[in-house]
Enzyme design. Sequence first.
Site, PDB file in Angstrom:
ATOM      1  NE  ARG A 134      -3.484  -2.267   2.851  1.00 30.17           N
ATOM      2  CZ  ARG A 134      -3.162  -3.410   3.461  1.00 30.17           C
ATOM      3  NH1 ARG A 134      -1.940  -3.552   3.970  1.00 30.17           N
ATOM      4  NH2 ARG A 134      -4.034  -4.390   3.565  1.00 30.17           N
ATOM      5  CE  LYS A 159      -7.489  -1.222   5.625  1.00 31.04           C
ATOM      6  NZ  LYS A 159      -8.239  -1.271   4.348  1.00 31.04           N
ATOM      7  CG  HIS A 224      -4.659   0.603  -3.918  1.00 27.04           C
ATOM      8  ND1 HIS A 224      -4.026   0.369  -2.718  1.00 27.04           N
ATOM      9  CD2 HIS A 224      -5.698  -0.281  -3.955  1.00 27.04           C
ATOM     10  CE1 HIS A 224      -4.655  -0.588  -2.050  1.00 27.04           C
ATOM     11  NE2 HIS A 224      -5.660  -1.008  -2.793  1.00 27.04           N
ATOM     12  NE  ARG A 227      -2.790  -3.641  -1.247  1.00 25.35           N
ATOM     13  CZ  ARG A 227      -2.324  -4.454  -0.300  1.00 25.35           C
ATOM     14  NH1 ARG A 227      -1.035  -4.655  -0.175  1.00 25.35           N
ATOM     15  NH2 ARG A 227      -3.165  -5.070   0.520  1.00 25.35           N
ATOM     16  CG  HIS A 250      -5.914  -8.817   1.608  1.00 27.63           C
ATOM     17  ND1 HIS A 250      -6.118  -9.282   0.329  1.00 27.63           N
ATOM     18  CD2 HIS A 250      -5.754  -7.476   1.480  1.00 27.63           C
ATOM     19  CE1 HIS A 250      -6.083  -8.282  -0.529  1.00 27.63           C
ATOM     20  NE2 HIS A 250      -5.868  -7.177   0.152  1.00 27.63           N
ATOM     21  CE1 TYR A 259      -6.494  -7.541  -6.581  1.00 27.94           C
ATOM     22  CE2 TYR A 259      -6.289  -8.619  -4.463  1.00 27.94           C
ATOM     23  CZ  TYR A 259      -6.229  -7.481  -5.235  1.00 27.94           C
ATOM     24  OH  TYR A 259      -5.914  -6.264  -4.661  1.00 27.94           O
TER      25      TYR A 259
END
Length: 293
Positions: A134, A159, A224, A227, A250, A259
């Site tokens: 990120r 994150k 992004h 990414r 994640h 994805y």
Amino acid sequence: MTQLRQRMSEDMQVRNFALNTQLSYLQQVSLFARYFGKSPDLLGREDIRTYQVYLTNEKKLAPGSIHTAIAALRFLYSVTLERDWAPEEVLPLPKKPQKLPIILSPEEVQQFLGCVLEVKHHAILTTCYAAGLRISEAVQLKTTDIDSQRMVVRVEQGKGQKDRYVMLSPKLLEILRDYWKVRRPVAWLFPGDRAGQPITRDAVGHACAKARDLSGLSKPVTPHSLRHAFAVHLLEAGADVRTIQLLLGHRSLATTAQYLRIATNKVCATSSPFELLPRPAPTLPPAAKPQYF
């Protein structure tokens, strides 16, 4: 700072909310209070409903932006003000449309990065793609986070306030070494214009937009986007979803599994049933009949 704002700030601090989350929540509650010209503790459920309608119909905010505002108000009324009504019922969240990101091909990534002319901007945007970071994680990298012995990059407090390691590509290591020889960063790997501070996300975004214009690409490109491209290209190369989840940081495997809907080798590998139909013989038009009248 009002007493209520101070209390809400402290409530978030004791729960160890990320700094960006704290600032965002305080801003959203401030906008809510400013709309009515009153302190939030003097407002009730009907006022909140009126504000939601305002955000949706007049401000025309995207569902994601409304989610942030509602999350802030939920915290204020359920935690700080301790209201006895269930905020989930009073503050419903709008349904988010399920949109797929537009993915750059490997050739388009190479074309884009070739148009990032400034050495520091080229290094950080390359890092976003090569390590799947990120932008908030890339700007916070320190020189000590690059471990060339183990060939990993340490992402500290990404994150969700979680540390993780991602792969250090040999090509990326070469680019970072060339960059270090030119700029000699000390603490922050990508220092900003202000002494002692890392480069800002806005500065990287501006550099990204400039390179996109130079590249002539028709697809939108943001940090992004790189990414997203990292994840899809790994998936198309045969990496399993669990590994990609760990690399991206994640929390939920379901987030990474989205994805699968984008990777062409997953979506388009199966032939269409139309290919199984026999090729029809050409039909000749009937011969024209002579007309006598």
